[in-house]
Design an enzyme around this catalytic site. Structure first.
Site, mmCIF file in Angstrom:
data_model
loop_
_atom_site.group_PDB
_atom_site.id
_atom_site.type_symbol
_atom_site.label_atom_id
_atom_site.label_comp_id
_atom_site.label_asym_id
_atom_site.label_seq_id
_atom_site.Cartn_x
_atom_site.Cartn_y
_atom_site.Cartn_z
ATOM 1 N N ASP A 1 0.857 -1.184 0.000
ATOM 2 C CA ASP A 1 0.000 0.000 0.000
ATOM 3 C C ASP A 1 0.893 1.233 0.000
ATOM 4 O O ASP A 1 2.000 1.207 0.550
ATOM 5 C CB ASP A 1 -0.918 0.007 1.226
ATOM 6 N N THR B 1 -12.719 0.865 -5.709
ATOM 7 C CA THR B 1 -13.305 1.377 -6.955
ATOM 8 C C THR B 1 -14.539 2.204 -6.595
ATOM 9 O O THR B 1 -15.671 1.775 -6.819
ATOM 10 C CB THR B 1 -13.690 0.229 -7.904
ATOM 11 N N LEU C 1 -17.070 -10.790 0.415
ATOM 12 C CA LEU C 1 -16.949 -10.584 1.849
ATOM 13 C C LEU C 1 -18.089 -9.730 2.378
ATOM 14 O O LEU C 1 -18.533 -8.784 1.727
ATOM 15 C CB LEU C 1 -15.627 -9.891 2.185
ATOM 16 N N ASN D 1 -24.547 -8.308 -5.975
ATOM 17 C CA ASN D 1 -24.871 -7.128 -5.166
ATOM 18 C C ASN D 1 -26.185 -6.493 -5.591
ATOM 19 O O ASN D 1 -26.967 -6.027 -4.755
ATOM 20 C CB ASN D 1 -23.740 -6.105 -5.251
ATOM 21 N N PHE E 1 -32.469 -11.235 3.699
ATOM 22 C CA PHE E 1 -32.618 -9.877 3.184
ATOM 23 C C PHE E 1 -34.083 -9.460 3.011
ATOM 24 O O PHE E 1 -34.399 -8.608 2.187
ATOM 25 C CB PHE E 1 -31.863 -9.695 1.862
ATOM 26 N N ALA F 1 -37.409 -5.454 6.647
ATOM 27 C CA ALA F 1 -37.656 -4.051 6.311
ATOM 28 C C ALA F 1 -37.029 -3.147 7.362
ATOM 29 O O ALA F 1 -36.682 -3.577 8.461
ATOM 30 C CB ALA F 1 -39.157 -3.793 6.223
ATOM 31 N N GLY F 2 -36.889 -1.880 7.022
ATOM 32 C CA GLY F 2 -36.356 -0.934 7.991
ATOM 33 C C GLY F 2 -35.670 0.238 7.337
ATOM 34 O O GLY F 2 -36.217 0.887 6.446
ATOM 35 N N GLY G 1 -26.582 0.477 3.523
ATOM 36 C CA GLY G 1 -25.595 1.544 3.381
ATOM 37 C C GLY G 1 -24.247 0.921 3.115
ATOM 38 O O GLY G 1 -24.147 -0.138 2.503
ATOM 39 N N CYS H 1 -20.180 -0.132 -0.560
ATOM 40 C CA CYS H 1 -20.169 -1.023 -1.725
ATOM 41 C C CYS H 1 -21.470 -1.058 -2.514
ATOM 42 O O CYS H 1 -21.493 -0.730 -3.700
ATOM 43 C CB CYS H 1 -19.803 -2.443 -1.279
#
Length: 441
Positions: free
Chosen positions: A31, A86, A154, A212, A253, A256-257, A261, A264
């Site tokens: 890095d 990205t 992940l 995703n 998944f 609800a709520g 966030g 990604c």
């Protein structure tokens, strides 16, 4: 075992480097941030992820893992994993690939004959082919450097398990030799029975963005149903339970709520749409615009529920905000729905008293004007309303009677459907949650 370099020591890169060392490979993480590298070399992880500290400390001590700022230190590696970020571009919805290009430009002059460069970052389809072309121009043994794509899956909070016990491995390759190298990298996992999906390069790139996008669609779907339930008097939690028992749908998944966030999913679905537009098939993914819009509306709907509990506005009111991280078991506050709500309360003249088990430091740095507290009880002291916005297990076990002694008014908005509504109502609380109008007093 192989010698592996990992370029980019952010969340993905550090976790992947530690995981590869745990599998027995010799690994170096690269890095350009010297402070980050110094911390990692000392065994200090710059973010919270359960179990990762121990993994890094053990592999540093056993000599399988090290870190550096010099691309030259990765020159002898057999395999180079590209794990840089990205993010979304500032001017469009497309992905910003500048970090990826910089990593390739920095690495290329050091590449050894016959090595394999493997992308793990989430990228628009066609990126692997573009990077292969860059390497053909920049690498000294340009014809002998191969490119593959091995997308990551992940989840923050369970990243160590997702690395060492994944539910599948996707190997995006252009030939059988690259596949053989990746199978050697992951040999212990494959021998343990982890399924392997072999694909060409563009297919591997699409698999990640499609995964995703599907997850985002499912979350936004149940939140759209929650909006409908608010208007119709139905209970979204019962709807979700019934849907989840259908094997064609599944229960994951369907909670609800406050919506999703993090750094990604939102940027990935936007980049997916942008790439579809570039390819002339923008109409095929046009529905993702509404998926995004539904998700963002979730936050404003929770804010409106809180406004009502505070008498129509936040001016002069105190709201206990339970949660700052975008999800539990992480200190990541990127695009945090909880902090979005806290910020709106503050902007409208209220006091947002924030508590989170892990993300307080990051939240303070990003939102220094908010009020930060030492515990849920401290946050609730004198509050006109309580907002449960991150579903930490610590909050699930709160005693409504104990918390009730601290607040000014027993009002709570359960933005994550984490609590037992009946228990809180019996303790004298006005309990409100998105999609459950029948519970509102």
């Amino acid at each position: 075992m192989l010698t592996i370099s990992v370029l980019g020591c952010g969340y993905l890169g550090v976790t992947h480097a530690a995981g590869m060392a745990e599998l027995g490979h010799q690994v170096i993480g690269i890095d350009i941030d010297p402070e980050k590298i110094a911390a990692l070399a000392d065994g200090r992880v710059p973010f919270f992820e359960p179990g990762l500290d121990e993994l890094i400390t053990r592999n540093l001590a056993e000599g399988r893992l090290r870190f550096s700022t010099a691309y030259e230190d990765a020159a002898s590696a057999d395999v180079h994993f590209i794990c840089v970020g990205t993010p979304q571009r500032s001017d469009t919805s497309a992905a910003d690939l500048s970090h990826l290009h910089a990593a390739i430009e920095g690495l290329a002059p050091s590449l050894a004959d016959g090595c394999l460069v493997v992308g793990k970052s989430t990228v628009p389809v066609g990126t692997a082919a573009h990077l292969a072309e860059m390497l053909r121009v920049l690498a000294p043994d340009r014809e002998k450097v191969a490119v593959a794509w091995n997308p990551e899956f992940l989840r923050e909070g369970t990243a160590v398990a997702d690395t060492l016990r994944p539910d599948r491995l996707v190997l995006g390759v252009a030939d059988t030799s690259a596949e053989a190298v990746l199978r050697e990298v992951y040999a212990p996992l494959i021998e343990a029975g982890v399924p392997v999906v072999v694909a060409d390069l563009p297919t591997a790139e699409v698999i990640k963005t499609a995964a995703n996008s599907f997850m985002a669609t499912k979350i936004s779907f149940i939140n759209a149903i929650a909006e409908f339930c608010d208007a119709s008097g139905a209970d979204v939690t019962v709807v979700a339970e019934a849907l989840g028992r259908d094997p064609r749908i599944g229960e994951q998944f369907l909670k609800a709520g406050l919506g999703f966030g993090g750094g990604c999913i939102s940027k990935d679905i936007r980049a997916f749409r942008a790439r579809a537009h570039d390819l002339g098939v923008g109409h095929a993914l046009a529905f993702l615009a509404e998926v995004d819009a539904v998700n963002l509306r979730c936050r404003d709907r929770v804010v409106e529920l809180l406004r009502k509990q505070c008498g129509g506005g936040f001016s002069g009111r105190r709201v206990a905000v339970l949660g700052a991280a975008f999800k539990p078991n992480t200190d990541d506050i990127r695009d945090s729905p909880a902090l979005y709500v806290a910020e709106l309360i503050s902007r409208e003249g209220g006091v947002a008293a924030v508590y989170d088990p892990r993300a307080m430091g990051n939240a303070r740095r990003a939102f220094p004007h908010l009020t930060y507290t030492t515990s849920p009880l401290d946050a609730a002291r004198g509050a006109d309303a309580v907002a449960l916005l991150t579903d930490w297990q610590e909050f699930a076990t709160l005693d409504p009677r104990v918390l009730g002694k601290e607040v000014k008014s027993r009002n709570i908005v359960d933005g994550r459907h984490l609590l037992n509504a009946e228990e809180w109502q019996q303790a004298g609380w006005q309990y409100v949650a998105p999609g459950r109008p029948a519970l509102q007093n």
